[in-house]
Design an enzyme around this catalytic site. Sequence first.
Site, mmCIF file in Angstrom:
data_model
loop_
_atom_site.group_PDB
_atom_site.id
_atom_site.type_symbol
_atom_site.label_atom_id
_atom_site.label_comp_id
_atom_site.label_asym_id
_atom_site.label_seq_id
_atom_site.Cartn_x
_atom_site.Cartn_y
_atom_site.Cartn_z
ATOM 1 N N ASP A 50 10.320 134.856 -35.313
ATOM 2 C CA ASP A 50 9.945 134.096 -36.524
ATOM 3 C C ASP A 50 8.893 133.070 -36.097
ATOM 4 O OD1 ASP A 50 9.723 132.355 -38.667
ATOM 5 O OD2 ASP A 50 11.862 132.374 -39.135
ATOM 6 N N ASP A 146 6.168 136.301 -41.812
ATOM 7 C CA ASP A 146 6.120 135.773 -40.437
ATOM 8 C C ASP A 146 7.365 136.092 -39.627
ATOM 9 O OD1 ASP A 146 8.021 133.959 -41.433
ATOM 10 O OD2 ASP A 146 7.215 132.322 -40.219
ATOM 11 N N GLU A 147 8.089 137.121 -40.043
ATOM 12 C CA GLU A 147 9.342 137.441 -39.369
ATOM 13 C C GLU A 147 9.448 138.948 -39.156
ATOM 14 O OE1 GLU A 147 13.621 135.633 -40.683
ATOM 15 O OE2 GLU A 147 11.975 135.679 -42.088
HETATM 16 P P1 TTP Z 1 9.246 130.191 -42.978
HETATM 17 O O1 TTP Z 1 9.353 131.085 -41.778
HETATM 18 O O2 TTP Z 1 10.473 129.964 -43.796
HETATM 19 O O3 TTP Z 1 8.752 128.740 -42.540
HETATM 20 P P2 TTP Z 1 7.685 128.325 -41.457
HETATM 21 O O4 TTP Z 1 7.196 129.483 -40.658
HETATM 22 O O5 TTP Z 1 6.611 127.517 -42.118
HETATM 23 O O6 TTP Z 1 8.502 127.324 -40.542
HETATM 24 P P3 TTP Z 1 9.658 127.664 -39.507
HETATM 25 O O7 TTP Z 1 9.887 129.153 -39.512
HETATM 26 O O8 TTP Z 1 9.152 127.168 -38.188
HETATM 27 O O9 TTP Z 1 10.837 126.899 -39.984
HETATM 28 O O10 TTP Z 1 8.125 130.742 -43.934
HETATM 29 C C1 TTP Z 1 6.952 131.406 -43.447
HETATM 30 C C2 TTP Z 1 5.756 131.024 -44.283
HETATM 31 O O11 TTP Z 1 5.998 131.391 -45.637
HETATM 32 C C3 TTP Z 1 5.454 129.547 -44.295
HETATM 33 O O12 TTP Z 1 4.639 129.132 -43.212
HETATM 34 C C4 TTP Z 1 4.771 129.380 -45.605
HETATM 35 C C5 TTP Z 1 5.388 130.426 -46.502
HETATM 36 N N1 TTP Z 1 6.371 129.771 -47.385
HETATM 37 C C6 TTP Z 1 5.943 129.376 -48.638
HETATM 38 O O13 TTP Z 1 4.799 129.642 -49.027
HETATM 39 N N2 TTP Z 1 6.827 128.691 -49.433
HETATM 40 C C7 TTP Z 1 8.112 128.407 -49.049
HETATM 41 O O14 TTP Z 1 8.891 127.803 -49.811
HETATM 42 C C8 TTP Z 1 8.536 128.832 -47.750
HETATM 43 C C9 TTP Z 1 9.917 128.535 -47.276
HETATM 44 C C10 TTP Z 1 7.624 129.510 -46.954
HETATM 45 MG MG MG Z 2 8.590 130.875 -39.783
#
Ligand code: TTP
Ligand code: MG
Length: 437
Positions: A50, A146-147
């Site tokens: 992730d 992103d996962e």
């Molecule tokens: P996440 O993997 O949930 O968050 P992140 O990568 O920003 O942070 P981390 O994993 O380190 O906690 O989401 C991936 C991407 O998806 C995030 O960068 C932006 C997008 N996203 C949104 O557009 N709106 C949201 O509410 C969330 C949670 C994510």
């Molecule tokens: Mg993330």
Amino acid sequence: MLGFDQHFAIAGKSRLLAGASDVAASVPLAASATSGTLVATLERVIICVDMDAFFASVEQQCAHGSLDEQPVMVCGDTERRSVVAAANYIAREYGVKAGTPITTARRLCPHGVFLEGDPEKYVYTCIRINDLCREFTPRVESFSIDESFLDISGSAHLFGGPAETGRRLKARIREELGLPSTVGIGPNKLLAKTASKLGKPDGLFVLNLADVPAKLHPLPITKLYGIGARTAEKLARIGVATIGQLARTPPETLKRLFGIIGPMLHDAANGLDSSPVVTDAEQPEAKSVGNSYTLSDDTRDVRRVLTVLLGLCSKVGRRLRQGGHAGRTVTLTLRYANFQTFVRARSVEAPIDIDRDIFAAACGLLDEIWNKSRAVRLLGVSVSNLVHRGDGRQLALFGHGLRCRTRRFLASVDALRDRYGESAAVWAPLIRSDEAI
Ligand code: TTP
Ligand code: MG
């Protein structure tokens, strides 16, 4: 049955620990490698990778380090009333997180850097990340933007064992793309995903079945993947607040409360999950995406009919985007009160997946087939002739101008729905509608 601990023993304790030296302090590798027996095993080994603060990290990388020491927030639209989509870890120290309204974020972090998101960059990076994952196994599932999940059961030994594979994957992503990621490793997708959350940021975390009582059970129930606010509320009513309490609740009680989901919740709380890693090629290919709706009573009211049509187009658009699809043919089904049914289709030049585009095509079709003196009973909208997002044609859709802004807006809306449920964001006319579309 052979344990997951034993599987890690194949790599040997010293190698696991060596792999831990350059990763985050949270790495519980020593705890994971307690067994010294070398055994063959049929257990699965799954990685969940992730990306950290994904959109913000991509923007920082594009700024060649000039933003590295600053709070960075990526938003759908920095001017209007939108929310933060991604906040880097510096911005999070000011209390900003995904979903924080921009106005609040500006108050909490006035000197922060606010950037407008660029979905095309993120999709491109996502494709590159999955290519890097496939250097370690062909069994890669791109789970979200992103996962990704990797089933490394059959390949981990080629790279020095599970933890070393995870470490190398992190290093490849850093080396090729300059981006930080967190790797979670477990015997199934559930524990790998949970491990990736526990290892954040920039960590490598291993969660074995044996770790579940100590690491998972003390956590609040909302930390268990798949438990939303409503399920948590229902569980709270029977006194279940932690994952451990859920694990100790008899499956029959949970079945009475939640139906077939009940025993699955019980399994999850005990760290059990048998869902496979599904590669792109194995994903069932949708031929079309469609929804239909029978109105609460037959109507000639144009406004009501258009509202239902908007609701259907919004649902179809959302499902297309979720499946990574766009389509060239829109089909409208119209059924009158006497059950007489008309179906008409129209093709557009470039594949579409935006609510607005689907609605425009559906309105054109409605205009062609609806005799407004006749009451409507049912409407259906579907989009076919699908292409996949991985296909180059789909990326061209990002375009410029209004369509580009709409895409950014919808990406934020979809992310909100992913996190808070489908009702988190709906088109305004649907809020006022009595129909449960
Ligand atoms: P996440 O993997 O949930 O968050 P992140 O990568 O920003 O942070 P981390 O994993 O380190 O906690 O989401 C991936 C991407 O998806 C995030 O960068 C932006 C997008 N996203 C949104 O557009 N709106 C949201 O509410 C969330 C949670 C994510
Ligand atoms: Mg993330």
